[in-house]
Design a protein around this motif. Sequence first.
Motif, PDB file in Angstrom:
ATOM      1  N   ALA A  11       4.721   3.801 -16.574  1.00  0.00           N
ATOM      2  CA  ALA A  11       3.442   4.294 -15.901  1.00  0.00           C
ATOM      3  C   ALA A  11       4.155   5.962 -15.349  1.00  0.00           C
ATOM      4  O   ALA A  11       5.756   6.229 -15.792  1.00  0.00           O
ATOM      5  CB  ALA A  11       2.870   4.415 -13.974  1.00  0.00           C
ATOM      6  N   VAL A  12       4.126   7.071 -15.609  1.00  0.00           N
ATOM      7  CA  VAL A  12       4.588   8.080 -15.233  1.00  0.00           C
ATOM      8  C   VAL A  12       4.198   8.894 -12.832  1.00  0.00           C
ATOM      9  O   VAL A  12       2.720   9.030 -12.700  1.00  0.00           O
ATOM     10  CB  VAL A  12       4.028   9.390 -16.258  1.00  0.00           C
ATOM     11  CG1 VAL A  12       4.385  10.911 -15.664  1.00  0.00           C
ATOM     12  CG2 VAL A  12       4.560   9.512 -17.741  1.00  0.00           C
ATOM     13  N   MET A  13       5.483   8.736 -12.554  1.00  0.00           N
ATOM     14  CA  MET A  13       4.773   9.399 -10.747  1.00  0.00           C
ATOM     15  C   MET A  13       5.086  10.817 -11.290  1.00  0.00           C
ATOM     16  O   MET A  13       5.650  11.165 -11.648  1.00  0.00           O
ATOM     17  CB  MET A  13       5.975   8.264 -10.626  1.00  0.00           C
ATOM     18  CG  MET A  13       5.296   9.231  -8.949  1.00  0.00           C
ATOM     19  SD  MET A  13       6.806   8.148  -7.543  1.00  0.00           S
ATOM     20  CE  MET A  13       8.210   9.305  -7.671  1.00  0.00           C
ATOM     21  N   VAL A  49       9.566   8.650 -14.646  1.00  0.00           N
ATOM     22  CA  VAL A  49       8.974   7.918 -15.836  1.00  0.00           C
ATOM     23  C   VAL A  49       9.707   6.673 -15.158  1.00  0.00           C
ATOM     24  O   VAL A  49      10.868   6.098 -15.063  1.00  0.00           O
ATOM     25  CB  VAL A  49       8.848   7.731 -17.533  1.00  0.00           C
ATOM     26  CG1 VAL A  49       8.684   6.331 -17.878  1.00  0.00           C
ATOM     27  CG2 VAL A  49       8.852   8.588 -18.280  1.00  0.00           C
ATOM     28  N   LEU A  50       8.565   5.694 -14.646  1.00  0.00           N
ATOM     29  CA  LEU A  50       8.378   3.835 -14.798  1.00  0.00           C
ATOM     30  C   LEU A  50       8.370   3.455 -15.919  1.00  0.00           C
ATOM     31  O   LEU A  50       7.170   2.573 -15.418  1.00  0.00           O
ATOM     32  CB  LEU A  50       7.595   3.641 -13.141  1.00  0.00           C
ATOM     33  CG  LEU A  50       7.849   4.971 -12.032  1.00  0.00           C
ATOM     34  CD1 LEU A  50       6.798   4.091 -11.362  1.00  0.00           C
ATOM     35  CD2 LEU A  50       8.490   5.499 -11.578  1.00  0.00           C
ATOM     36  N   ASN A  51       9.737   2.968 -16.217  1.00  0.00           N
ATOM     37  CA  ASN A  51       9.013   2.067 -17.500  1.00  0.00           C
ATOM     38  C   ASN A  51       9.502   0.314 -17.545  1.00  0.00           C
ATOM     39  O   ASN A  51       9.791   0.251 -16.284  1.00  0.00           O
ATOM     40  CB  ASN A  51       9.677   2.658 -18.743  1.00  0.00           C
ATOM     41  CG  ASN A  51      11.689   2.718 -18.090  1.00  0.00           C
ATOM     42  OD1 ASN A  51      11.708   2.642 -17.200  1.00  0.00           O
ATOM     43  ND2 ASN A  51      12.391   3.057 -19.202  1.00  0.00           N
ATOM     44  N   GLY A  52      10.068   0.243 -17.866  1.00  0.00           N
ATOM     45  CA  GLY A  52      10.077  -1.318 -18.113  1.00  0.00           C
ATOM     46  C   GLY A  52       9.050  -2.739 -18.131  1.00  0.00           C
ATOM     47  O   GLY A  52       9.217  -3.327 -17.876  1.00  0.00           O
ATOM     48  N   PHE A  53       7.730  -2.444 -18.815  1.00  0.00           N
ATOM     49  CA  PHE A  53       6.895  -3.045 -19.029  1.00  0.00           C
ATOM     50  C   PHE A  53       6.013  -2.705 -20.598  1.00  0.00           C
ATOM     51  O   PHE A  53       6.412  -1.704 -21.160  1.00  0.00           O
ATOM     52  CB  PHE A  53       5.491  -2.678 -17.620  1.00  0.00           C
ATOM     53  CG  PHE A  53       6.031  -3.131 -17.110  1.00  0.00           C
ATOM     54  CD1 PHE A  53       6.046  -3.427 -15.461  1.00  0.00           C
ATOM     55  CD2 PHE A  53       7.111  -1.138 -15.851  1.00  0.00           C
ATOM     56  CE1 PHE A  53       7.085  -3.242 -14.209  1.00  0.00           C
ATOM     57  CE2 PHE A  53       6.964  -1.050 -14.753  1.00  0.00           C
ATOM     58  CZ  PHE A  53       7.086  -2.836 -13.657  1.00  0.00           C
TER      59      PHE A  53
END
Length: 426
Positions: A11-13, A49-53
Amino acid sequence: MFSFTPVEGGAVMHYKLTDRRVNKVKVEYTDEYGLKVYKTADYAVDSIVLNGFNQVHEDVPVRVSFLDKNEKESDVLHFAFNTRASNLYTFFDVVKVNSYWNGFQVIYDLKGRTEGSASVFFVGINPTTKVQDTLFLENFLLEEGRNVKAYSIDDSQLQDAYTVVITTEDDRQRIVRKQVWNGVEGVDRLLIPSKDFELIDPFNKSKEMEYNSSNNYNPGALGKAYLFDGDTKGTTGAEYYKSGKATPPFAFLAGPNALWRPDNDVYFVLDLQKPMIVGEMRFYMKYVDGYAANKDFDNDYYTKLPCDMQVFAWVGEGDYNKDTNPGTAEDWEEVGRFKQEQTAENVDRWYNEALLNPLPWQGTKADVEVRKPVYLSIPFPFEERECRFFKIQFNETFLDVNKNYSYNHNNNNNVTVQELEVYGQK
């Protein structure tokens, strides 16, 4: 102040800072693999960017806090975000593994945010252990849009059908997904005899010169017909080696102004005489000897070798004819291209084999015969479509390997090829 938008792989915060006492924003969350992730960002950007999924996740907890210029942390705010499946995961929903010339091709079409890479393997015989093994072919970064990866397998590993393995990996080299394709048929790509081929020269650029034994520096032996005489290394000319005389090349040389330019729409057309399924064209160079310089080539051979060229198939009505049916740009469909930089390092140039393994300064025919043919390859997409006419367009040639541009140049925009081979099916 905060909003979260699901994207591929996370997701993007988005955030907006209004208090000048705030120096940074800090986020903490746990990724799909159970690892704690810490990220910070400041006023220079407005999102993280909240990645890792990789798979779809809902209501992933995230802790958000502020840091001042002394790194003092504020109270923690708690939010949650949703994710979309990453392209490392959905890659296998869109990828296709199809037949190809002497191998197979991988086709995929990705949309949205991409990261990570894919690795391609096939099952063959390990050359070291001599037993069946999964052999690595290539690792490539995933890219948005339609992409085609074609693999022609080495002759020692040719099979009627292939077992193909593809994995996707994230930026930590963790395998996300893996899939196996069995029974992918290879299609034999054979050399098509060229005795009836013709190179049409609509703009009269080919130098047609008979061999002149009495001229020491302009020996001639140039013409379109030499493209199809079977001499892929310059062996014929080696029979004429003589100190103080330039060696006749028995090759194709075109110019002046044989290179395509916006104001010089020049090209050649290869006529196979009958429609055929074509999978590859190979353009060869000759091994250069150390006898007298051939002034038909402006003293230098390498600056006449192509480094950028395109091949187009005729899709117009009727047969191509340079006088009565030359067609327009819409009548030609690009089927292959080769491109290297004019200033590419010697070790990267397609004729590097000839540079690494040159002839003795004054060699013999035997010195040429033991060397490998050197060529650039232009593979075509695999499709069961027969074509008879192919437009060959030369765009650029290499610059001098030694950067002596004032002496070894191509001011006249000439181009040379020793031999032209066509591979495919009749």
